[in-house]
Design an enzyme around this catalytic site. Sequence first.
Site, PDB file in Angstrom:
ATOM      1  N   ARG A  63       6.589  41.519  67.631  1.00 43.53           N
ATOM      2  CA  ARG A  63       7.040  40.254  67.046  1.00 43.53           C
ATOM      3  C   ARG A  63       5.998  39.651  66.106  1.00 43.53           C
ATOM      4  O   ARG A  63       6.330  39.028  65.093  1.00 43.53           O
ATOM      5  CB  ARG A  63       7.310  39.260  68.187  1.00 43.53           C
ATOM      6  CG  ARG A  63       8.697  38.698  68.200  1.00 43.53           C
ATOM      7  CD  ARG A  63       8.814  37.619  69.251  1.00 43.53           C
ATOM      8  NE  ARG A  63       8.119  36.392  68.878  1.00 43.53           N
ATOM      9  CZ  ARG A  63       8.566  35.509  67.997  1.00 43.53           C
ATOM     10  NH1 ARG A  63       9.721  35.688  67.403  1.00 43.53           N
ATOM     11  NH2 ARG A  63       7.864  34.446  67.710  1.00 43.53           N
ATOM     12  N   HIS A 107      21.117  23.116  63.400  1.00 43.80           N
ATOM     13  CA  HIS A 107      21.510  23.622  64.723  1.00 43.80           C
ATOM     14  C   HIS A 107      22.859  23.019  65.107  1.00 43.80           C
ATOM     15  O   HIS A 107      23.069  21.811  64.939  1.00 43.80           O
ATOM     16  CB  HIS A 107      20.442  23.246  65.754  1.00 43.80           C
ATOM     17  CG  HIS A 107      20.741  23.776  67.115  1.00 43.80           C
ATOM     18  ND1 HIS A 107      20.538  25.098  67.451  1.00 43.80           N
ATOM     19  CD2 HIS A 107      21.262  23.180  68.216  1.00 43.80           C
ATOM     20  CE1 HIS A 107      20.916  25.288  68.716  1.00 43.80           C
ATOM     21  NE2 HIS A 107      21.357  24.143  69.197  1.00 43.80           N
ATOM     22  N   GLY A 141       8.481  25.468  69.361  1.00 41.99           N
ATOM     23  CA  GLY A 141       9.450  25.599  70.443  1.00 41.99           C
ATOM     24  C   GLY A 141      10.800  26.092  69.952  1.00 41.99           C
ATOM     25  O   GLY A 141      10.995  26.366  68.763  1.00 41.99           O
TER      26      GLY A 141
END
Length: 198
Positions: A63, A107, A141
């Site tokens: 990653r 979102h 986050g």
Amino acid sequence: MALRLVVLASGTGSLMRALLAARDGSFDVAALITDVPDAGAIAIAEDAGLEVRVVRRDDFADRVEWDEALAGAIGEFHPDLVVSAGFMRILGAAVLADFPDRIINTHPALLPAFPGAHAVRDALAAGVAETGCTVHVVDAGVDTGPVIRQERVPVQPGDDEATLHERIKSVERRLLVDVVRAIAAHGLTVHDRKVTIA
Ligand code: GAR
């Protein structure tokens, strides 16, 4: 001078299409960066004459390496603002360090409710009467960054994930365009998790 955007998208690209349609001289889109080689967003970007870069997670050992490549691909276009519009991966330390408080995400829920990759499904499963969409600044986050703007969307009887998501996206497209125009006009600052567009 026009605010220079790079868009990150993994899916159909309808949010990016809304941004492209709304270009008014105050902002422009330089490139699409995607992690999905057959994302619908690619054809939309190419039709609009954008540069496209595909940075697949599977092409990198881990990653961290992928995130560094992503940061490099974005940086190639020197954006003033990075817009995650349906990008379905978490951005890592390299990207965040290169564009501090210069990445926004949209979102399909009223954060902090229903973070993560299945926000619409999770809202339906919870039986809420309304959900919505959020445009926020990206931090380390998962959908936890400071909120810029939110708008409510009702859940209707008989909704399934697709019908509810489309109702949310019809609001989300306008909200994202409004936020980008406001940032183009006034700039974006973040201080103690408080966002100012002024
Ligand atoms: C949008 O609803 C966006 O909020 C969501 O993907 C959709 C992309 O729509 N993103 C996430 O769920 C990120 N966690 P599109 O492919 O039609 O532009």
